[in-house]
Design an enzyme around this catalytic site. Sequence first.
Site, PDB file in Angstrom:
ATOM      1  N   THR A  62       0.816  -1.210   0.000  1.00  0.00           N
ATOM      2  CA  THR A  62       0.000   0.000   0.000  1.00  0.00           C
ATOM      3  C   THR A  62       0.852   1.263   0.000  1.00  0.00           C
ATOM      4  O   THR A  62       1.993   1.250   0.493  1.00  0.00           O
ATOM      5  CB  THR A  62      -0.909  -0.004   1.258  1.00  0.00           C
ATOM      6  OG1 THR A  62      -1.445   1.308   1.445  1.00  0.00           O
ATOM      7  CG2 THR A  62      -0.155  -0.367   2.521  1.00  0.00           C
TER       8      THR A  62
ATOM      9  N   TYR B 186      -1.181  -0.409  10.463  1.00  0.00           N
ATOM     10  CA  TYR B 186      -1.534  -1.053   9.184  1.00  0.00           C
ATOM     11  C   TYR B 186      -0.380  -0.898   8.188  1.00  0.00           C
ATOM     12  O   TYR B 186       0.095  -1.880   7.598  1.00  0.00           O
ATOM     13  CB  TYR B 186      -2.823  -0.440   8.623  1.00  0.00           C
ATOM     14  CG  TYR B 186      -3.074  -0.807   7.178  1.00  0.00           C
ATOM     15  CD1 TYR B 186      -3.389  -2.111   6.814  1.00  0.00           C
ATOM     16  CD2 TYR B 186      -2.978   0.156   6.167  1.00  0.00           C
ATOM     17  CE1 TYR B 186      -3.599  -2.450   5.480  1.00  0.00           C
ATOM     18  CE2 TYR B 186      -3.193  -0.167   4.841  1.00  0.00           C
ATOM     19  CZ  TYR B 186      -3.495  -1.477   4.496  1.00  0.00           C
ATOM     20  OH  TYR B 186      -3.688  -1.806   3.186  1.00  0.00           O
TER      21      TYR B 186
HETATM   22  N1  UFG Z   1     -13.046  11.124   3.616  1.00  0.00           N
HETATM   23  C1  UFG Z   1     -13.976  12.095   3.975  1.00  0.00           C
HETATM   24  N2  UFG Z   1     -15.162  11.673   4.479  1.00  0.00           N
HETATM   25  C2  UFG Z   1     -15.474  10.345   4.639  1.00  0.00           C
HETATM   26  C3  UFG Z   1     -14.524   9.375   4.267  1.00  0.00           C
HETATM   27  C4  UFG Z   1     -13.313   9.796   3.746  1.00  0.00           C
HETATM   28  O1  UFG Z   1     -13.742  13.294   3.846  1.00  0.00           O
HETATM   29  O2  UFG Z   1     -16.574  10.052   5.126  1.00  0.00           O
HETATM   30  C5  UFG Z   1     -11.772  11.563   3.041  1.00  0.00           C
HETATM   31  C6  UFG Z   1     -10.577  11.086   3.849  1.00  0.00           C
HETATM   32  O3  UFG Z   1     -10.296  12.002   4.877  1.00  0.00           O
HETATM   33  C7  UFG Z   1      -9.501  11.028   2.771  1.00  0.00           C
HETATM   34  C8  UFG Z   1     -10.268  10.699   1.483  1.00  0.00           C
HETATM   35  O4  UFG Z   1     -11.627  11.003   1.775  1.00  0.00           O
HETATM   36  O5  UFG Z   1      -8.925  12.280   2.615  1.00  0.00           O
HETATM   37  C9  UFG Z   1     -10.156   9.245   1.079  1.00  0.00           C
HETATM   38  O6  UFG Z   1     -10.467   8.450   2.231  1.00  0.00           O
HETATM   39  P1  UFG Z   1     -10.654   6.867   2.163  1.00  0.00           P
HETATM   40  O7  UFG Z   1     -11.001   6.421   3.541  1.00  0.00           O
HETATM   41  O8  UFG Z   1     -11.570   6.517   1.052  1.00  0.00           O
HETATM   42  O9  UFG Z   1      -9.231   6.335   1.741  1.00  0.00           O
HETATM   43  P2  UFG Z   1      -7.834   6.561   2.469  1.00  0.00           P
HETATM   44  O10 UFG Z   1      -7.062   7.479   1.580  1.00  0.00           O
HETATM   45  O11 UFG Z   1      -7.931   6.945   3.876  1.00  0.00           O
HETATM   46  O12 UFG Z   1      -7.307   5.072   2.529  1.00  0.00           O
HETATM   47  C10 UFG Z   1      -6.810   4.382   1.445  1.00  0.00           C
HETATM   48  C11 UFG Z   1      -7.015   2.878   1.625  1.00  0.00           C
HETATM   49  C12 UFG Z   1      -6.174   2.355   2.754  1.00  0.00           C
HETATM   50  C13 UFG Z   1      -4.771   2.765   2.567  1.00  0.00           C
HETATM   51  C14 UFG Z   1      -4.709   4.264   2.451  1.00  0.00           C
HETATM   52  C15 UFG Z   1      -3.317   4.750   2.241  1.00  0.00           C
HETATM   53  O13 UFG Z   1      -8.359   2.615   1.842  1.00  0.00           O
HETATM   54  O14 UFG Z   1      -6.259   0.954   2.804  1.00  0.00           O
HETATM   55  O15 UFG Z   1      -5.478   4.678   1.333  1.00  0.00           O
HETATM   56  O16 UFG Z   1      -3.214   6.052   2.750  1.00  0.00           O
HETATM   57  F1  UFG Z   1      -3.990   2.384   3.592  1.00  0.00           F
END
Ligand code: UFG
Length: 321
Positions: A115, A139
Site C-alpha cells: 500500500t 496497518y
Molecule cells: N473522507 C472524507 N469523508 C469520509 C470518508 C473519507 O472526507 O466520510 C476523506 C478522507 O479524509 C480522505 C479521502 O476522503 O482524505 C479518502 O479516504 P478513504 O477512507 O476513502 O481512503 P484513504 O485514503 O484513507 O485510505 C486508502 C485505503 C487504505 C490505505 C490508504 C493509504 O483505503 O487501505 O489509502 O493512505 F492504507
Amino acid sequence: MILITGGSGYIGSHTNKYLNQKGIETLVFDNLVYGHLEFNKWGKFYKGDLSNLDDLRKVFAKNSIKAVIHFAAYAYVGESVIKPNKYYQNNLRNTINLLQVMHEFEVDKIIFSSTCATYGEPQYLPIDENHPQKPINPYGNSKYFVEQIIKDYHSAGFLNYCIFRYFNAAGADIDCEIGEWHEPETHLIPLVLDVPAGKREEITIFGTDYSTQDGTCVRDYIHVTDLAQAHYLGLMHLLEGKESNIFNLGNGYGFSVKEVIDCAEKITGKNIKRKFSERRAGDPSTLIGSADKAKEILGWKPEYNELEKIISTAWHWHKKM
Ligand code: UFG
C-alpha cells in the site's frame, strides 16, 4: 492453479474474475471474516484461515499451486491504531505462516498487496517506488514489515515476488457482478454514493484546511479492475521467470474530496449534501503515485483511468446493493 488468499474481498474478487476470464485456474482461500461468499463466482473456493497451518497444508497438498496472490489482510487504518495486535497477528504472523507453507511445498512465487500507506507523509510528489518508507500507523507498518520479510526470503533464494503498492482502490466490476462492499464502510466513494442512494443524509468532509487547491485531501483513485489487470501481468511476469520487483499502482493524478463529491453529483444527477468536520487523524493531505515503472516493465495500461468512469461503475454497483 493459482492460490488467491483473500479472494472473496474487494480487490481479490476482481482479480479472481480477471484471471478466470484469461483462462487461468484459481483457488480462493478466504476465512470470510470480511470477504463475501457471494463473490466466489469463479474458480474453486476453500474456506480457511491463514492462522491455521493445517488448513493451508491441506490446500497445498491437494492442489498443484504454481503461485500465490496474497490479498488476505485487515485494512482499516484507524482500527489498526487502536488494535495493533489484531493487525500484526493477521497481516504479519499469518503471512509468515503462508510463506512457511509455500516454502514447505516449494512454491516460490508470490504477488503481495502492499500500500501507499507504507510511504507515510509524502516528501515529494508524485511518489515513486524509491520514495522513503516511513509508515505512520500499524496497518502501514504491517505491510512494510511483510515487504522486508519477502525480500529476505528472496535474498535467501527461495522466493520470487511482485509487490504492488496500491493507491486508492475504487470503482466496481464493469458487469456489476461484484463491487465495493465493506462492513463497516469507511471509504469516501461508497459513503458519498450512499447519499443519492437514499441511505445517508449527508457526507462528512474530514478537513477543509489542507494546503490543497480547495482545502480538502487529494487522493489518486485507481479502478479495481485496473488493479486486477496489474495482478494478471505481474503473475505472467513471474511465471515467465522474470525479475522480482516492486510497483506502485495509481493513475498519477489526484482529486480532492470536493471534486469526488462534485463528480458523484454529476453522475447521479442528485444534489449531495455536505457537512464539514475536523481532519481525520492520520490522513496525509495529498497522495499521488507514479506508476511509470509498472507501465514500462509490466506493460500495465489502466483502462478506467478517469474519475467519471471510476465513479459511474461504483454507482451502478451501489444501486444494485
Ligand atoms: N473522507 C472524507 N469523508 C469520509 C470518508 C473519507 O472526507 O466520510 C476523506 C478522507 O479524509 C480522505 C479521502 O476522503 O482524505 C479518502 O479516504 P478513504 O477512507 O476513502 O481512503 P484513504 O485514503 O484513507 O485510505 C486508502 C485505503 C487504505 C490505505 C490508504 C493509504 O483505503 O487501505 O489509502 O493512505 F492504507
